[in-house]
Scaffold this active site. Structure first.
Site, short mmCIF file in Angstrom:
data_model
loop_
_atom_site.label_atom_id
_atom_site.label_comp_id
_atom_site.label_asym_id
_atom_site.label_seq_id
_atom_site.Cartn_x
_atom_site.Cartn_y
_atom_site.Cartn_z
N SER A 331 -2.59 -7.93 16.04
CA SER A 331 -2.59 -8.88 14.92
C SER A 331 -2.98 -10.29 15.31
O SER A 331 -3.11 -11.16 14.44
CB SER A 331 -1.18 -8.92 14.30
N ASP A 355 1.13 -5.06 -1.53
CA ASP A 355 1.33 -4.22 -0.34
C ASP A 355 2.53 -3.32 -0.54
O ASP A 355 3.64 -3.80 -0.72
CB ASP A 355 1.52 -5.12 0.88
N ASP A 370 1.62 -0.04 6.92
CA ASP A 370 1.95 -1.38 7.36
C ASP A 370 3.09 -1.26 8.36
O ASP A 370 3.82 -0.28 8.38
CB ASP A 370 2.39 -2.24 6.18
N HIS A 376 4.94 -5.65 2.06
CA HIS A 376 5.30 -7.06 1.89
C HIS A 376 5.21 -7.50 0.45
O HIS A 376 5.38 -8.68 0.14
CB HIS A 376 4.37 -7.94 2.74
N CYS A 389 0.75 -9.20 7.58
CA CYS A 389 0.61 -8.04 6.70
C CYS A 389 -0.59 -7.21 7.12
O CYS A 389 -1.72 -7.69 7.14
CB CYS A 389 0.44 -8.54 5.26
#
Lengths: 640, 370
Positions: A331, A355, A370, A376, A389
């Protein structure tokens, strides 16, 4: 009378005959002496210059003199690599009557090992008898003292001193400074190819790794010469003339010793890397790869036992993780992707997704999840960075497509060498259609693009690449080569700075896009849901960053990742990239810790430790902004 | 009945039967020798002292030999020759081997080189033999003389000692030449000698001697081996130049590039340090000694004395010529020392004995009517 003449000698005639013959003999003698003299005249007058030259050629030899190797300092003038006299026990075979007896006595006195003896006799064979042969190198002070007491008993055996490299901080700098060691056949061949063999004629060691290798030319200097008179056995009688060597340049690194040592402490007992740079210049302030090893072992020839231990260690200490470690960036590259998405118009600052924790492509059964099982909820680009996310980026990657991602990430330096002044660098991998075709002979599938959005799958990066890409964000596209070399130290201690090396900048049309992404990175540490907000709570400075957790182990669809059930070597890598202070950053860093677990709980605290240490003596007038909302209820579940 | 001439006018030296001119020349050579030896030996005072002691022995031998009347030598000639010949045979049969050659006869009390004796015995023998007849010498006498020379020469050459056999041969041949051997015969002998050379090469010369000749013809063919001596010697001489590098300053000798520098190759040391000027002076000393020797021979009263004195003098020149020739690359390397300059005792003592004979001939004259 005639009768008388026959019997009585004619003394006058005989005397005259003898006188004639003697005169002739004398003339012949004179003629022959003139011949001798003419021959000598030719030798001594006519051909004198020729013989004078040959006579000088006999007696005058030009011997190379090794230059002193340049020293290496940190940015504050602390000596990191020095030249120390080392002592070796040397034997001149010619001066010893009974070599075997002497060897037996020395064995008893100095504890000479069988290997040392074998090496000694092997060297002895190929050398002239008046040349010294080392029996033991790198003697300790005790050994020097021990032998010195008995020196008088061993004519032809002596202790000789020479300058050799020493690294006072040992394993702290192995992957940065590297080491020198004895010039071997391969080095020699390279020197010959480079036309440098004369320059190294008297040099013992050459840079084998790190700065010592990369900046060998600067550090080595130029060979000097000594004109000496030798006798017919080649022994030096006296020195006629000296053309002194030019010592190597003393160089200063961007490295800060204290910060480097803190990095080493922070990674103690773990596998990983910390890279700290100065964003404005690309200068490397600290770069530590853990585990490390003692470079001094190599200077005097590492034993095969020690070497194979290093080589075969599962922790792979010989690898410089900072520049050679290829890690999935995970990420940590979300800010970069967001920027590209904004720039290409794929998304804008208001684009939101919902999400649910699951992402699917049309007509594809595979489900991308996720990191947060239930998702999220409603997420925009800024939030997607703050909370990391995944689903947002699955979709962004899908929308951008691999070609856009690959091209734009390459402009941040992914997939190519940063050009740091180390030969030990990997360019890692920025995947593309062409790459996959070449590598696997397979087409690129859309499904391959989705995990690229969260820095996984084929995408790998080195910590130095990551740090440099963060510098590109900080500098709004301006990029520099990360450099260890800061400059050259003059005799009076001042430093001539090395010029910065610019790289092709990242072109982003709209300045507000930079602001948005940078702000989102600030929210990672100080936003109400920021993934690093715990690690960076109550810092006196305002920092920004991004966490990352790289999966090394695919869990089956529908399974749940349980850390304790996975083999340690397959656990997630923890990553963090960050910079501080937020306004006008002084440092940027990358922390990678292998198999540590989530980035927010394992890498982010280490990053904070480094920043705290860097700002330890600093008083900040403007405190970081207080988050204006209460902490969310999901705190306990954050694992990234 | 022999009485000395004008006893009242005799100088002190003459009373000692010493020829002043000759002595001056010999002392000058010895001085040059010691000075050069000090340099060639690497300033080894001990070696110089040993050589000085030998020279003193040589002078004593010379003085003793000078006291013996020439007629006594004449009477001893045949005995000396025969004893010498027997000892040469003994050396070949029982001799000690030194430096790869059988030259020494160990007589328990002293070690002795019979070939050294022959250096004097051969000219004595030839002089005795030829002087029995009138001069110029007849063909038959010449042939006999050559045989008398050839036998010891071949025996010495087989030891093998080419240098000494050369000196012994020339000492006899000089006596024959001075006795008035006809020029036709000389030409004929030269032709025979030319024809003899290949026989020498194939039957008489040892491998190492052949190698020396090959090396002499092309020293650069083996610069580190057999040619090394000659090359280094020529470098020493050539680099000395006109004025020389100065005493103790000769790099070729001081740094030990020059082999055999205190013995056979001492002339190279001298040339290197004292240059062509020094060499010229040295040659003048040798020439003066030779001239004085020939004058003594010419003034000698009887044929035996004339021939012996002339032969000794010219043989002395052969030493000088062969040594200088080989050191400067004109001749192949044969082991001939530079007389009275090279380090070493044996041949020096023989030389001094020869000079003693010369002095005897010079100073002991009989009142004798012709």
């Amino acid at each position: 009378m005639p009768l008388k003449r026959q019997t009585i000698r004619d003394h006058t005639a005989e005397a005259n005959l003898f006188a004639r013959r003697a005169s002739i003999a004398f003339l012949v003698v004179v003629a022959m002496l003139i011949t001798v003299l003419s021959n000598l005249y030719v030798l001594q007058v006519k051909e004198h210059n020729d013989y004078q030259t040959r006579s000088n050629g006999n007696r005058i030899k030009v011997l190379p003199v090794a230059p002193n190797r340049g020293l290496i300092y940190d940015r504050n003038g602390v000596l990191l690599a020095e030249n120390r006299p080392v002592f070796s026990l040397e034997v001149i075979p010619e001066q010893i009557d009974d070599l075997d007896a002497t060897m037996t006595q020395l064995t008893a006195l100095m504890g000479i090992t069988k290997e040392e003896k074998e090496a000694f006799y092997a060297t002895l064979k190929g050398q002239r008898r008046f040349k010294p042969v080392a029996l033991r190198t790198n003697l300790s002070e005790q050994e020097v003292a021990q032998f010195s007491v008995h020196k008088h008993k061993y004519p032809g055996v002596s202790i000789e001193a020479r300058l050799a490299r020493h690294y006072p901080y040992g394993d702290t700098f192995t992957h940065v400074i590297g080491y020198v060691a004895k010039i071997n056949k391969k080095d020699l061949q390279k020197l010959v190819e480079a036309g440098q063999e004369d320059n190294y004629a008297a040099t013992h060691d050459i840079g084998k790794l790190g700065i010592e290798k990369y900046h060998e030319e600067l550090l080595h200097g130029e060979v000097g010469y000594q004109q000496v008179e030798v006798n017919s056995q080649g022994r030096i009688i006296r020195v006629l003339n000296v053309d002194p060597p030019v010592p190597g340049k003393d160089i200063v690194l961007n490295i800060d010793l204290e910060l480097q040592m803190e990095a080493q402490r922070a990674l103690d007992g773990q596998r990983g890397s910390i890279v700290v740079t100065e964003p404005a210049t690309g200068g490397v302030l600290a770069m530590f790869s853990s585990p490390s090893y003692d470079p001094n072992l190599f200077v005097h020839g590492i034993s095969s036992k020690n070497y194979s231990r290093l080589l075969n260690s599962p922790d792979r200490p010989l690898i410089n993780r900072s520049t050679q470690g290829q890690y999935s960036p995970a990420s940590t590259i979300k800010p970069h992707l967001a920027l590209v998405g904004l720039d290409k118009g794929t998304i804008d600052k208001d684009t939101t997704i919902r999400d649910t924790g699951r992402y699917r492509l049309p007509n594809v059964s595979h489900v991308w999840r996720d990191w947060k099982r239930w998702g999220h909820g409603k997420v925009d680009v800024s939030k997607a960075i703050e909370v990391s996310c995944d689903t947002f980026y699955y979709d962004l990657a899908y929308e951008l497509g691999i070609d856009n991602i690959s091209d734009s990430m390459k402009s941040f330096g992914f997939g190519s060498y940063t050009g740091i002044d180390l030969f030990e660098e990997s360019n890692a991998n920025m995947p593309s259609r062409g790459w996959k075709r070449a590598r696997f002979n397979q087409p690129w599938y859309v499904g391959d693009t989705i995990p690229v959005g969260i820095g996984q799958s084929f995408w790998t990066a080195t910590p130095i690449q990551l740090t440099n890409s963060v510098n590109a964000l900080i500098n709004r596209g301006q990029r520099y080569v990360p450099q260890l070399l800061r400059g050259f130290r003059n005799e009076n201690g001042t430093v001539d700075l090395e010029a910065l090396k610019s790289l092709e900048p990242v072109k982003i049309g709209n300045d507000s896009h930079w602001d948005l992404v940078m702000n989102a990175m600030k929210l990672v540490v100080s936003g109400e849901e920021g993934t690093a907000r715990h690690a960076f709570s109550d810092t006196p400075y305002q920092s920004a960053g991004k966490t990352g957790t790289a999966q090394l182990f695919s869990i089956a669809q529908g399974e749940k990742y349980k850390e304790e059930e996975v083999d340690e070597r397959l656990r997630d890598n923890a990553l963090y990239v960050g910079f501080a202070p937020y306004e006008d950053p002084e440092l940027s860093l990358t922390v990678v810790i292998e198999n540590a677990g989530g980035g927010s709980s394992n890498a982010a605290p280490v990053a904070r430790r480094m920043m705290d240490f860097y700002f330890r003596d600093r008083v900040f007038e403007t405190q970081p902004e207080e988050s204006d909302s209460t902490p969310s209820e999901t705190t306990s579940d954050i694992s990234i | 009945m022999t009485i000395t001439l004008n006893p009242n006018k005799q100088t002190f030296l003459q009373r000692l039967h010493i020829d002043g001119w000759l002595l001056a020349g010999l002392i000058a050579l010895m001085g040059v020798g010691l000075v050069t030896l000090y340099s060639a030996s690497g300033q080894d005072v001990g070696q110089m002292e040993r050589q000085a002691a030998r020279l003193v022995v040589g002078l004593v031998v010379m003085a003793v030999m000078a006291q013996i009347p020439p007629m006594a030598y004449r009477r001893l000639s045949t005995y000396a020759y025969i004893i010498g010949l027997l000892m040469l045979i003994a050396v070949l049969l029982f001799g000690d081997i030194g430096k790869g050659a059988q030259r020494w006869l160990d007589l328990k009390v002293l070690r002795f080189q019979p070939s050294e004796l022959m250096k004097l015995a051969v000219p004595m023998m030839i002089a005795w033999y030829i002087s029995k007849f009138t001069m110029p010498t007849k063909l038959l006498n010449v042939v006999v003389s050559f045989v008398l020379v050839a036998v010891p020469t071949v025996l010495i050459a087989r030891q093998p000692d080419l240098g000494t056999s050369l000196l012994v041969a020339s000492s006899g041949i000089f006596a024959i030449f001075l006795a008035g051997m006809s020029w036709k015969l000389i030409g004929f002998v030269a032709l025979i000698g030319g024809a003899f050379a290949p026989i020498m090469w194939f039957f008489l010369m040892q491998e190492y001697q052949k190698q020396r000749v090959i090396t002499f013809l092309n020293p650069e063919s083996d610069p580190l081996g057999a040619g090394y001596h000659i090359i280094q010697s020529k470098i020493a001489i050539g680099s000395g130049g006109l004025e020389g590098k100065g005493w103790l300053q000769g790099t070729q000798s001081q740094l030990e590039f020059l082999p055999e520098r205190h013995t056979d190759f001492i002339f190279a040391v001298f040339s290197e340090e004292f240059g062509l000027i020094g060499v010229f002076i040295l040659l003048m000393i040798y020439l003066a000694i030779i001239l004085r020797g020939l004058i003594i021979a010419n003034r000698a009263q009887d044929a035996y004395s004339k021939l012996l004195a002339g032969s000794i003098t010219l043989t002395f020149f052969v030493y000088v010529f062969v040594n200088m020739g080989m050191v400067s690359g004109l001749l192949p390397v044969v082991g001939v020392p530079l007389p009275l300059v090279s380090y070493g005792g044996t041949s020096m003592v023989t030389l001094m004995a020869g000079f003693g004979m010369l002095m005897a001939i010079s100073t002991q004259k009989r009142l004798l009517s012709r």
